[in-house]
Design a protein around this motif. Structure first.
Motif, mmCIF file in Angstrom:
data_model
loop_
_atom_site.group_PDB
_atom_site.id
_atom_site.type_symbol
_atom_site.label_atom_id
_atom_site.label_comp_id
_atom_site.label_asym_id
_atom_site.label_seq_id
_atom_site.Cartn_x
_atom_site.Cartn_y
_atom_site.Cartn_z
ATOM 1 N N ASP A 85 0.818 -1.211 0.000
ATOM 2 C CA ASP A 85 0.000 0.000 0.000
ATOM 3 C C ASP A 85 0.853 1.263 0.000
ATOM 4 O OD1 ASP A 85 -2.676 0.542 -0.259
ATOM 5 O OD2 ASP A 85 -2.991 0.946 1.869
ATOM 6 N N ALA A 86 2.168 1.092 -0.274
ATOM 7 C CA ALA A 86 3.104 2.224 -0.335
ATOM 8 C C ALA A 86 3.195 2.965 0.983
ATOM 9 C CB ALA A 86 2.713 3.195 -1.456
ATOM 10 N N ARG A 87 2.943 2.279 2.087
ATOM 11 C CA ARG A 87 3.043 2.889 3.415
ATOM 12 C C ARG A 87 4.306 2.448 4.152
ATOM 13 N NH1 ARG A 87 -1.893 5.158 4.918
ATOM 14 N NH2 ARG A 87 -3.495 4.810 3.333
ATOM 15 N N LEU A 88 5.120 1.650 3.480
ATOM 16 C CA LEU A 88 6.386 1.207 4.057
ATOM 17 C C LEU A 88 7.358 1.035 2.890
ATOM 18 C CD1 LEU A 88 7.647 0.251 6.830
ATOM 19 C CD2 LEU A 88 7.264 -2.066 5.990
ATOM 20 N N ALA A 89 8.064 2.089 2.561
ATOM 21 C CA ALA A 89 8.938 2.055 1.391
ATOM 22 C C ALA A 89 10.082 3.031 1.595
ATOM 23 C CB ALA A 89 8.146 2.402 0.127
ATOM 24 N N GLY A 90 11.136 2.814 0.856
ATOM 25 C CA GLY A 90 12.257 3.736 0.896
ATOM 26 C C GLY A 90 13.333 3.318 1.880
ATOM 27 N N ARG A 91 14.479 3.982 1.770
ATOM 28 C CA ARG A 91 15.623 3.658 2.613
ATOM 29 C C ARG A 91 15.378 4.002 4.071
ATOM 30 N NH1 ARG A 91 20.098 2.303 0.027
ATOM 31 N NH2 ARG A 91 21.354 2.847 1.843
ATOM 32 N N ARG A 92 14.604 5.038 4.311
ATOM 33 C CA ARG A 92 14.357 5.418 5.707
ATOM 34 C C ARG A 92 13.579 4.323 6.423
ATOM 35 N NH1 ARG A 92 11.436 11.022 7.843
ATOM 36 N NH2 ARG A 92 11.590 10.517 10.082
#
Length: 410
Positions: free
Chosen positions: A203-210
């Motif tokens: 759901d794009a709520r947990l993404a990216g390097r951070r």
């Protein structure tokens, strides 16, 4: 159809981890009467325990299951019941087929006089991977409410109940030794944590390097604290040990899953670049294509190869000898190509082949209307929700060229 190549790569790694892990920690010792009994190198070689952190990949299984289920459900907003029925059918039917084939093989082995010890080991190893179906079926059925909960409260709040329940169970086991005899009630709670992380990632709520860095840092701190508190180092059960991190799953198993998911998120750009190359991309595609067969077949392959080679009465190092020294580990590594070749042969048996006429003019002997559609090309850059498989399974009953993987799974 769009596929998330990075998630496919994590699923392939998880499958490889389980297969190699089982093949490396499962010793089948040839007894004097020609039977086999199970042993583990972790008992005699505790220094190998840290390796289980790399090969115990159940957290990634449930993470990819949550991701795949959430993405697939998003494509069926008005048909949740039909979606769930199809999802569960693709989960359960291959398992039932495995039990049927396994029963026939065991019957044949009994008729030819296979020892009771060998039959018991074969049955236990063939059936044990199916434990995952219980928590997975519940989590898949709850995908809709879990997805809504993550959207409303955020993934951090949603994983707290599972973590608290596992912590309470761990405390009970340490304060009340009799609690180890209770049913593993925390199985669902523990594996709901990576499953929810997968739902949030879809759901794009947990993404990216951070996000990946936060998971790795938090999970690593938790692992260090748990080891300091006396949790076993091995991420899998060790025969004879009083407490296991996997049966039932402990807080250490949950923390390890969080670290693995975080590393997977951090590795996403590198995985996408790697899978743009033909050879790695083809390898990941093939593993995902035969995922459920690999998962269900790898333990019977180990037993079958070991039992067949034992019929000569000669104990082969690394295959029939006791796993009590480093020499056994080296010898088992030499057997891995043989086991892998047998596994590839079994999982590819019975797959329909598309025979094309010279010049690409359709399939020989059949009309063009009978030709299955070509596999869909993966492209993570395209928009739209991918139709992904759960944990490790693909729909094995589908022709492989349909490019469809809805079903999913130690």
């Amino acid at each position: 159809m769009n596929r998330d190549r990075a998630v496919d790569a994590l699923r392939a790694y998880a499958i490889g981890g389980v297969v190699l892990g089982h093949w490396l920690v499962t010793g089948l010792v040839l007894t004097g009467d020609g039977g086999l009994h199970q042993a583990s190198p972790l008992t005699a070689l505790p220094g190998l325990a840290p390796m289980t952190w790399v090969l115990q990949t159940l957290g990634l299984f449930f993470f990819t299951a949550g991701f795949g289920s959430a993405r697939s459900l998003a494509r069926h907003p008005d048909g949740t019941g039909r979606w769930l029925a199809g999802r569960l059918r693709r989960l359960l039917l291959p398992a039932v087929a495995l039990l049927g084939v396994g029963a026939a093989v065991l019957l044949a082995a009994t008729v030819v006089g296979t020892s009771d010890d060998t039959l018991a080991v074969a049955l236990r190893l063939a059936v044990s991977p199916l434990w995952f179906l219980v928590p997975l079926v519940f989590l898949v059925a709850a995908t809709g409410p879990l997805r809504a909960a993550v959207r409303r409260w955020g993934v951090a709040r949603c994983v707290v109940p599972g973590v608290v329940m596992v912590a309470a169970a761990d405390l009970a086991v340490r304060l009340l030794p009799a609690a180890t005899d209770l049913p593993p009630v925390t199985v669902l709670a523990a594996w709901s944590v990576p499953y929810l992380l997968g739902v949030a990632h879809a759901d794009a709520r947990l993404a990216g390097r951070r996000a990946g860095g936060t998971l790795v840092a938090g999970g690593t701190v938790a692992l260090a604290a748990l080891l300091a508190l006396g949790y076993p180092v091995s991420a899998v059960g060790v025969p004879g040990a009083g407490v296991s991190n996997l049966n039932p799953p402990s807080l250490l198993a949950v923390a390890l899953a969080v670290v693995q998911v975080g590393l997977g998120l951090l590795a996403r750009p590198a995985l996408e670049r790697l899978l743009a190359r033909p050879l790695p991309g083809r390898a990941v595609t093939e593993v995902n294509r035969f995922a459920f067969r690999i998962y269900l077949s790898h333990q019977p392959i180990l037993v079958g190869v070991t039992a067949l080679t034992a019929r000569g009465g000669l104990a082969l190092p690394g295959l029939h000898t006791a796993p009590d020294d480093p020499g056994w580990v080296l010898a088992r590594l030499c057997w891995l190509p043989v086991l892998a070749a047998a596994l590839v042969t079994v999982v590819r048996t019975g797959q329909p082949r598309v025979r094309r006429r010279p010049g690409g003019g359709g399939v020989a002997g059949r009309s063009a209307e009978c030709v299955p559609p070509a596999p869909q090309v993966y492209d993570h850059r395209r928009s739209g929700p991918p139709d992904l498989q759960e944990v490790i399974a693909v729909r094995d009953s589908d022709p492989p060229s349909r490019g469809r993987a809805d079903g999913q799974p130690r």
